[in-house]
Motif scaffolding. Structure first.
Motif: not given
Length: 318
Positions: A56, A59-60, A115, A122
């Motif tokens: 994550e 991803v961020k 990713h 998102q």
């Protein structure tokens, strides 16, 4: 410059025929294909089951990058039919539903940029003002997906420790108990080196060994599973005294190996004695060992740890 496929390109317009759209993709090797174009042609995005675990934090970071600069490099895709024909398991990127022989023709599979694509999805849900496009390319070379994955994720975009074993397990057509055991440890944060030492009493399983396995070359050392149970017994005994974070490093298994090589009464007797020794050290003493520090110009942490363990071992055997 690579050409972006859109409505103005000279491609077949029959969106209802997947056979035709498959031909379209093959005709545009080396050119950029947008997500909108794939969706218009009836394609969904899939990914290889068992590919590297999503992080994550990554991803961020990708979300921030996509918002600031957009996608700078297209993702690599292959037809799902190709991946499945090579024995790989494919799942829908969003639903995780398995892609089967029956519906594979409706899917393309991300070989890299998982990713980035998750970050893109998102952003589409979270940011009303985000209007970035996601683009793909078919590979320029006609090679196996296994070889492609190996080159992209090892030579070009290095994997993290746990990804090597997972990649090998995903690609291999047989189950290797040692590989399964190594993956169970590296997923918890053990280095490949320490996992190998705990499970084989040697440093014979390396990133290179696992990388070769991804490409289909399985080393004899990866088939040697005779010491797995012994190693796990030692690890469980050590956990009674030491924190697992400390055991993830190579210090304790490396010390155990040196003692095993000098032990004259056989491996079974050694395992029994060492298990009792490790479990009996006690948390207070173990804590002192864990917190020991080396000094500049003096002894290293490894030297200090070995000295303390050697002293305890001698006392235990006397």
């Amino acid at each position: 410059m690579s050409e972006i496929i859109n409505d103005s390109t000279n491609v077949a317009n029959n969106a209802t025929s997947m056979n035709n759209s498959n031909d379209v993709l093959l005709n545009y090797i080396g050119r950029i294909i947008t997500l909108a174009m794939l969706q218009k042609k009836g394609y969904k995005i899939g990914r290889l089951a068992g590919n590297r675990t999503f992080d994550e934090k990554i991803v961020k970071a990708k979300k921030k990058s996509l918002k600031e600069t957009g996608l700078l490099v297209p993702a690599i895709i292959v037809k799902a039919e190709k991946a499945i024909a090579e024995g790989l398991k494919v799942v829908d990127f969003e639903t995780e539903e398995p892609v089967t022989d029956e519906n594979a023709k409706y899917y393309v599979v991300l070989v890299d940029a998982n990713h980035r694509y998750k970050a893109h999805l998102q952003l589409l849900k979270e940011e009303e003002r985000y209007d970035g496009e996601f683009s793909f390319m078919l590979p320029l070379q006609d090679i196996s997906v296994a070889k492609m994955l190996s080159e992209i994720n090892i030579a070009t975009n290095p994997w993290k420790t746990a990804d090597y074993g997972k990649g090998a397990a995903m690609m291999l057509k047989e189950e290797l108990p040692l590989l399964t055991a190594i993956n169970s440890l590296t997923e918890k944060g053990y280095s490949i080196e320490s996992a190998s030492m705990w499970l084989t009493f040697e440093k014979k399983i390396t990133k290179a060994v696992l990388a070769n396995a991804i490409s289909g070359t399985i080393a004899d050392s990866l088939r040697d599973d005779k010491d797995i149970d012994r190693g796990l017994k030692l690890l469980q005994a050590a956990k009674k005294s030491f924190s697992e974070d400390f055991l993830k490093k190579r210090l304790i298994p490396d010390w155990i190996i040196t003692k095993q090589k000098k032990f004259e009464d056989g491996k079974s007797a050694f395992i029994k004695k060492m298990c009792n020794f490790l479990a009996g050290i006690g948390r207070e003493t173990a804590d002192v060992i864990e917190k020991s520090k080396g000094s500049r110009g003096g002894d290293t942490k490894e030297t200090i740890v070995n000295r303390m363990l050697n002293n305890l071992w001698e006392e235990y055997g006397s």
